[in-house]
Design a protein around this motif. Structure first.
Motif, PDB file in Angstrom:
ATOM      1  N   ALA A  84      33.690  29.598  31.589  1.00 55.22           N
ATOM      2  CA  ALA A  84      33.162  30.501  30.561  1.00 55.22           C
ATOM      3  C   ALA A  84      33.755  30.228  29.187  1.00 55.22           C
ATOM      4  O   ALA A  84      33.093  30.443  28.168  1.00 55.22           O
ATOM      5  CB  ALA A  84      33.432  31.946  30.955  1.00 55.22           C
ATOM      6  N   CYS A  85      34.993  29.765  29.141  1.00 51.21           N
ATOM      7  CA  CYS A  85      35.708  29.584  27.860  1.00 51.21           C
ATOM      8  C   CYS A  85      36.420  28.247  27.846  1.00 51.21           C
ATOM      9  O   CYS A  85      37.649  28.187  27.733  1.00 51.21           O
ATOM     10  CB  CYS A  85      36.733  30.697  27.670  1.00 51.21           C
ATOM     11  N   ASN A  86      35.699  27.164  27.978  1.00 49.27           N
ATOM     12  CA  ASN A  86      36.286  25.842  28.061  1.00 49.27           C
ATOM     13  C   ASN A  86      37.180  25.528  26.866  1.00 49.27           C
ATOM     14  O   ASN A  86      36.806  25.741  25.725  1.00 49.27           O
ATOM     15  CB  ASN A  86      35.184  24.783  28.195  1.00 49.27           C
ATOM     16  N   ALA A  87      38.389  25.053  27.164  1.00 51.28           N
ATOM     17  CA  ALA A  87      39.354  24.584  26.162  1.00 51.28           C
ATOM     18  C   ALA A  87      39.837  25.675  25.218  1.00 51.28           C
ATOM     19  O   ALA A  87      40.312  25.374  24.135  1.00 51.28           O
ATOM     20  CB  ALA A  87      38.785  23.415  25.370  1.00 51.28           C
ATOM     21  N   THR A  88      39.732  26.944  25.615  1.00 50.59           N
ATOM     22  CA  THR A  88      40.223  28.012  24.733  1.00 50.59           C
ATOM     23  C   THR A  88      41.233  28.921  25.418  1.00 50.59           C
ATOM     24  O   THR A  88      41.793  29.791  24.772  1.00 50.59           O
ATOM     25  CB  THR A  88      39.061  28.894  24.224  1.00 50.59           C
ATOM     26  N   VAL A  89      41.475  28.720  26.691  1.00 49.98           N
ATOM     27  CA  VAL A  89      42.355  29.607  27.446  1.00 49.98           C
ATOM     28  C   VAL A  89      43.572  28.826  27.913  1.00 49.98           C
ATOM     29  O   VAL A  89      43.454  27.738  28.469  1.00 49.98           O
ATOM     30  CB  VAL A  89      41.600  30.201  28.663  1.00 49.98           C
ATOM     31  N   SER A  90      44.756  29.398  27.703  1.00 48.83           N
ATOM     32  CA  SER A  90      45.992  28.712  28.083  1.00 48.83           C
ATOM     33  C   SER A  90      46.382  29.033  29.519  1.00 48.83           C
ATOM     34  O   SER A  90      45.871  29.963  30.134  1.00 48.83           O
ATOM     35  CB  SER A  90      47.128  29.132  27.141  1.00 48.83           C
ATOM     36  N   CYS A  91      47.338  28.290  30.029  1.00 51.57           N
ATOM     37  CA  CYS A  91      47.863  28.567  31.369  1.00 51.57           C
ATOM     38  C   CYS A  91      48.459  29.972  31.427  1.00 51.57           C
ATOM     39  O   CYS A  91      48.298  30.678  32.424  1.00 51.57           O
ATOM     40  CB  CYS A  91      48.948  27.556  31.724  1.00 51.57           C
ATOM     41  N   ALA A  92      49.142  30.381  30.380  1.00 51.12           N
ATOM     42  CA  ALA A  92      49.730  31.724  30.351  1.00 51.12           C
ATOM     43  C   ALA A  92      48.647  32.799  30.382  1.00 51.12           C
ATOM     44  O   ALA A  92      48.829  33.848  30.997  1.00 51.12           O
ATOM     45  CB  ALA A  92      50.601  31.886  29.109  1.00 51.12           C
ATOM     46  N   ASP A  93      47.515  32.547  29.738  1.00 51.66           N
ATOM     47  CA  ASP A  93      46.396  33.493  29.800  1.00 51.66           C
ATOM     48  C   ASP A  93      45.917  33.659  31.230  1.00 51.66           C
ATOM     49  O   ASP A  93      45.611  34.773  31.673  1.00 51.66           O
ATOM     50  CB  ASP A  93      45.228  33.020  28.926  1.00 51.66           C
ATOM     51  N   ILE A  94      45.851  32.567  31.971  1.00 48.98           N
ATOM     52  CA  ILE A  94      45.407  32.604  33.361  1.00 48.98           C
ATOM     53  C   ILE A  94      46.375  33.448  34.190  1.00 48.98           C
ATOM     54  O   ILE A  94      45.956  34.288  34.996  1.00 48.98           O
ATOM     55  CB  ILE A  94      45.296  31.184  33.954  1.00 48.98           C
ATOM     56  N   LEU A  95      47.673  33.247  34.008  1.00 45.96           N
ATOM     57  CA  LEU A  95      48.652  34.038  34.749  1.00 45.96           C
ATOM     58  C   LEU A  95      48.568  35.513  34.390  1.00 45.96           C
ATOM     59  O   LEU A  95      48.708  36.384  35.249  1.00 45.96           O
ATOM     60  CB  LEU A  95      50.066  33.522  34.508  1.00 45.96           C
ATOM     61  N   ALA A  96      48.327  35.818  33.124  1.00 45.42           N
ATOM     62  CA  ALA A  96      48.180  37.218  32.714  1.00 45.42           C
ATOM     63  C   ALA A  96      46.974  37.850  33.395  1.00 45.42           C
ATOM     64  O   ALA A  96      47.048  38.985  33.888  1.00 45.42           O
ATOM     65  CB  ALA A  96      48.052  37.308  31.195  1.00 45.42           C
ATOM     66  N   LEU A  97      45.866  37.131  33.451  1.00 42.17           N
ATOM     67  CA  LEU A  97      44.675  37.653  34.129  1.00 42.17           C
ATOM     68  C   LEU A  97      44.932  37.842  35.624  1.00 42.17           C
ATOM     69  O   LEU A  97      44.497  38.830  36.210  1.00 42.17           O
ATOM     70  CB  LEU A  97      43.486  36.717  33.917  1.00 42.17           C
ATOM     71  N   ALA A  98      45.638  36.909  36.223  1.00 41.46           N
ATOM     72  CA  ALA A  98      45.908  36.993  37.663  1.00 41.46           C
ATOM     73  C   ALA A  98      46.849  38.140  37.997  1.00 41.46           C
ATOM     74  O   ALA A  98      46.736  38.755  39.049  1.00 41.46           O
ATOM     75  CB  ALA A  98      46.496  35.673  38.153  1.00 41.46           C
ATOM     76  N   SER A  99      47.761  38.460  37.105  1.00 44.95           N
ATOM     77  CA  SER A  99      48.744  39.504  37.397  1.00 44.95           C
ATOM     78  C   SER A  99      48.270  40.908  37.030  1.00 44.95           C
ATOM     79  O   SER A  99      48.844  41.896  37.482  1.00 44.95           O
ATOM     80  CB  SER A  99      50.051  39.207  36.665  1.00 44.95           C
ATOM     81  N   ARG A 100      47.225  41.014  36.255  1.00 43.55           N
ATOM     82  CA  ARG A 100      46.762  42.324  35.785  1.00 43.55           C
ATOM     83  C   ARG A 100      46.469  43.315  36.918  1.00 43.55           C
ATOM     84  O   ARG A 100      46.894  44.467  36.846  1.00 43.55           O
ATOM     85  CB  ARG A 100      45.545  42.148  34.893  1.00 43.55           C
ATOM     86  N   PRO A 101      45.764  42.914  37.975  1.00 46.20           N
ATOM     87  CA  PRO A 101      45.504  43.881  39.056  1.00 46.20           C
ATOM     88  C   PRO A 101      46.783  44.420  39.693  1.00 46.20           C
ATOM     89  O   PRO A 101      46.869  45.581  40.049  1.00 46.20           O
ATOM     90  CB  PRO A 101      44.677  43.084  40.069  1.00 46.20           C
ATOM     91  N   GLY A 102      47.796  43.578  39.812  1.00 49.82           N
ATOM     92  CA  GLY A 102      49.060  44.036  40.376  1.00 49.82           C
ATOM     93  C   GLY A 102      49.736  45.084  39.524  1.00 49.82           C
ATOM     94  O   GLY A 102      50.250  46.085  40.015  1.00 49.82           O
ATOM     95  N   TRP A 103      49.702  44.884  38.220  1.00 50.77           N
ATOM     96  CA  TRP A 103      50.285  45.865  37.307  1.00 50.77           C
ATOM     97  C   TRP A 103      49.484  47.157  37.331  1.00 50.77           C
ATOM     98  O   TRP A 103      50.050  48.249  37.241  1.00 50.77           O
ATOM     99  CB  TRP A 103      50.365  45.310  35.892  1.00 50.77           C
ATOM    100  N   SER A 104      48.188  47.054  37.468  1.00 52.90           N
ATOM    101  CA  SER A 104      47.348  48.256  37.534  1.00 52.90           C
ATOM    102  C   SER A 104      47.701  49.097  38.755  1.00 52.90           C
ATOM    103  O   SER A 104      47.710  50.331  38.675  1.00 52.90           O
ATOM    104  CB  SER A 104      45.865  47.875  37.585  1.00 52.90           C
ATOM    105  N   CYS A 105      47.995  48.454  39.862  1.00 57.13           N
ATOM    106  CA  CYS A 105      48.369  49.175  41.080  1.00 57.13           C
ATOM    107  C   CYS A 105      49.681  49.929  40.919  1.00 57.13           C
ATOM    108  O   CYS A 105      49.905  50.947  41.558  1.00 57.13           O
ATOM    109  CB  CYS A 105      48.478  48.221  42.258  1.00 57.13           C
ATOM    110  N   LEU A 106      50.539  49.431  40.053  1.00 52.93           N
ATOM    111  CA  LEU A 106      51.826  50.090  39.830  1.00 52.93           C
ATOM    112  C   LEU A 106      51.714  51.315  38.928  1.00 52.93           C
ATOM    113  O   LEU A 106      52.663  52.083  38.819  1.00 52.93           O
ATOM    114  CB  LEU A 106      52.844  49.099  39.236  1.00 52.93           C
ATOM    115  N   GLY A 107      50.581  51.452  38.280  1.00 51.91           N
ATOM    116  CA  GLY A 107      50.366  52.627  37.426  1.00 51.91           C
ATOM    117  C   GLY A 107      50.652  52.322  36.020  1.00 51.91           C
ATOM    118  O   GLY A 107      50.808  52.952  35.111  1.00 51.91           O
TER     119      GLY A 107
END
Length: 72
Positions: free
Chosen positions: A49-72
């Motif tokens: 969807a966003c070729n060459a505009t998203v960093s590795c850190a952005d990917i990790l932030a997206l992957a971790s978001r659901p876990g943080w949401s579960c913590l409240g």
């Protein structure tokens, strides 16, 4: 991606190539991290969807978001 010769700010996502051993399979990281298949799926979809505009850190932030949401 923001990969440079020595990795990136989330270099644990770097895969091996013919001339480079990525952080994902580097000896110090072996058996230390799980869930790469989930992160790789997110990475593939975001890059489509966003070729060459998203960093590795952005990917990790997206992957971790659901876990943080579960913590409240």
């Amino acid at each position: 991606m923001d990969h440079v010769l020595l990795g990136c700010d989330a270099s644990i996502l770097l895969d091996d190539t013919a001339t480079f051993t990525g952080e994902k399979n580097a000896f110090p990281n072996q058996n230390s991290v799980r869930g790469f298949e989930v992160i790789d799926t997110i990475k593939t979809r975001v890059e489509a969807a966003c070729n060459a505009t998203v960093s590795c850190a952005d990917i990790l932030a997206l992957a971790s978001r659901p876990g943080w949401s579960c913590l409240g």
